[in-house]
Design a protein around this motif. Structure first.
Motif, PDB file in Angstrom:
ATOM      1  N   UNK A  42      -1.163 -41.403  65.182  1.00  0.00           N
ATOM      2  CA  UNK A  42      -0.469 -39.676  65.239  1.00  0.00           C
ATOM      3  C   UNK A  42       0.247 -39.026  66.154  1.00  0.00           C
ATOM      4  N   UNK A  43      -0.244 -40.250  67.558  1.00  0.00           N
ATOM      5  CA  UNK A  43       0.124 -39.534  69.423  1.00  0.00           C
ATOM      6  C   UNK A  43       2.143 -40.168  69.110  1.00  0.00           C
ATOM      7  N   UNK A  44       3.099 -39.021  69.389  1.00  0.00           N
ATOM      8  CA  UNK A  44       4.277 -38.932  69.691  1.00  0.00           C
ATOM      9  C   UNK A  44       4.019 -39.707  71.109  1.00  0.00           C
ATOM     10  N   UNK A  45       5.143 -41.160  71.133  1.00  0.00           N
ATOM     11  CA  UNK A  45       5.134 -41.518  72.767  1.00  0.00           C
ATOM     12  C   UNK A  45       6.281 -40.941  73.003  1.00  0.00           C
ATOM     13  N   UNK A  46       6.300 -41.321  74.613  1.00  0.00           N
ATOM     14  CA  UNK A  46       7.516 -41.094  75.087  1.00  0.00           C
ATOM     15  C   UNK A  46       7.692 -41.756  75.811  1.00  0.00           C
ATOM     16  N   UNK A  47       9.280 -42.021  76.621  1.00  0.00           N
ATOM     17  CA  UNK A  47       9.535 -43.107  77.300  1.00  0.00           C
ATOM     18  C   UNK A  47       8.655 -43.670  78.222  1.00  0.00           C
ATOM     19  N   UNK A  95       5.868 -52.041  81.069  1.00  0.00           N
ATOM     20  CA  UNK A  95       5.352 -52.828  82.391  1.00  0.00           C
ATOM     21  C   UNK A  95       4.193 -53.526  82.366  1.00  0.00           C
ATOM     22  N   UNK A  96       2.893 -53.040  82.075  1.00  0.00           N
ATOM     23  CA  UNK A  96       2.185 -53.525  81.718  1.00  0.00           C
ATOM     24  C   UNK A  96       2.509 -55.020  80.867  1.00  0.00           C
TER      25      UNK A  96
END
Length: 71
Positions: free
Chosen positions: A11-16, A24-25
């Motif tokens: 349920x984490x909200x992902x940011x840009x 990148x990884x």
């Protein structure tokens, strides 16, 4: 260089920033894999032909830099 895979929570909200770090990884891992499995140099093509005494043609192809970037 992003050398650690980001950890995500339920349920984490992902940011840009999170998404960019993840991409990148993956890109870095892809470059390292290409470099270590294939080695650097010309992969295919990149032919050079002398057309005349003053003219040279270079044909397209693919290469791999020592950092693993496709060129």
């Amino acid at each position: 260089m992003q050398n650690k895979l980001p950890q995500f929570e339920a349920n984490q909200v992902l940011s840009n920033v999170h998404l960019n770090q993840f991409v990148e990884y993956l890109e870095e891992q892809g470059r390292l894999t290409r470099n270590h499995l294939l080695g650097a140099g010309i992969v295919s093509g990149l032919e050079i032909k002398r057309d005349s005494a003053t003219s040279v043609s270079i044909y397209e192809g693919a290469g791999l830099t020592s950092s693993g970037y496709l060129v």
